[in-house]
Design an enzyme around this catalytic site. Structure first.
Site: not given
Length: 378
Positions: A183-184
């Protein structure tokens, strides 16, 4: 017709990224090799700073940075309870003790003047966390560290793109640690990196990430065979060429992705501003650049967060909690006897925070749906 679910996150991998990773998988070499080296050079150029070492996670980066600077049993490391638990567990993995300091109620960031109050004869390092995309006060932490001879290691998992007071991650600390988790802002599923300043540090990290042996697979098997030795204790923390291939072209898109997230965050703030009791983490100050990694709201205190989370999900809205304060987690309560009220600001934020979708592929109509759903359930 049923509306499409608004996912909490969608990655930005393109056909170009996938093609480069596919090329690696069709090649002879899969592990740490030429693509990792290319990624490291490219990220170093983006950061305009030092040496980049590709690793398996930000946790690995934090762990190795502590070890490189001699942090171990009997030492204390000051950090924040308003972070992912890995910030603290990396300290434990090094054999040291995390010492928590409460955060600013407006920014959720640890402040140098509060960290100074926690310094003892055992304090050897500070890990400021750049949270939600905003940098902590690195000029302040660098000045604080000097008279006490402290190591400063930046947890920059949320803040690859950040800038504050003319400083970027890794420019004032002894090391800065990054995450490329699923999710970065740029991602390879799992992965991380560390930026450091000297040739000696970089050589140590490259050996330590690969069992402490003197040559990696690429150098052993490219050309004539070369014997290797193990001359230090190391770990299995090396990034592979498949991960690196997924990241290489994403580096070129960092600026555009950040601007898109900035626009969407501003839209959220405008559309949610009139909900009574709803609060926001303060936006970046003038002249400051945030990575705009996460957009989190603080629910009115009379709300049940679990009920809000469940209601949002029932309406097809992905959401998360970033984070419950570390000192309230079972392991830390049982191991160290922490009580929620020990760090009341972090506890309050941790009980009220809800993270809403924020990513470049998110549409403005989807932001409006999220806002309408939150307004309905709050």
């Amino acid at each position: 017709m049923t509306e499409r679910r608004v996912e909490f996150f969608r990655h930005n991998l393109t056909e170009e990224d996938i093609a480069l990773a596919t090329d690696v998988m069709r090649s002879v070499f899969l592990t740490t090799g030429p693509k990792v080296a290319e990624f490291e050079r490219k990220l170093s150029n983006y950061l305009s700073n030092g040496h980049v070492v590709g690793l398996t996670s930000c946790t690995a980066a934090l762990h190795l940075a502590l070890l490189r600077h001699g942090i171990g049993p009997g030492d204390e490391v000051i950090t924040t309870p308003m972070t992912f638990c890995a910030t603290a567990t990396a300290i434990l993995q090094a054999g040291a003790t995390p010492i928590f300091v409460d955060v600013c109620p407006h920014s959720a960031l640890i402040k140098p003047e509060d960290a100074e109050k926690a310094i003892t004869a055992k304090t050897k390092a500070i890990i400021p966390v750049h949270l939600y995309g905003r940098m902590a006060d690195m000029r302040g932490f660098a000045e604080l560290a000097k008279p006490y001879n402290l190591v400063v290691i930046e947890d920059a998992a949320h803040c690859l793109e950040g800038q504050r007071d003319g400083v970027r991650p890794g420019q004032l600390g002894h090391a800065a640690c990054f995450s490329f988790y699923a999710t970065k802002n740029i991602t390879c599923g799992e992965g991380g990196a560390l930026v450091c300043k000297t040739d000696g540090d970089a050589a140590w990290y490259r050996s330590a990430r690969h069992h402490g042996i003197s040559k990696n697979a690429a150098s052993r098997y490219t050309g004539s065979y070369q014997h290797w030795d193990m001359d230090m204790m190391g770990w299995k923390y090396n990034m592979d060429d498949i991960q690196a291939a997924l990241l290489i072209h994403q580096i070129d898109q960092i600026y555009g992705y950040r601007r898109r997230r900035q626009h969407l965050e501003q839209l959220y703030r405008e559309m949610l501003a009139d909900i009574k009791g709803l609060e926001f983490i303060e936006p970046p100050a003038e002249g400051e650049e945030s990575g705009h990694h996460l957009f989190t709201v603080l629910l009115p205190r009379e709300c049940s967060r679990d009920a809000v989370l469940n209601s949002l999900q029932e309406r097809g809205i992905g959401c998360a909690v970033n984070y419950r304060a570390v000192h309230t987690l079972t392991y830390f309560r049982e191991s160290y006897g922490y009580r929620p009220e020990d760090f009341p600001i972090a506890y309050d934020i941790g009980c009220r925070t809800v993270t809403l979708p924020l990513y470049p592929k998110l549409g403005e109509d989807e932001v409006r749906r999220v806002c309408a759903a939150l307004r309905a359930v709050v």
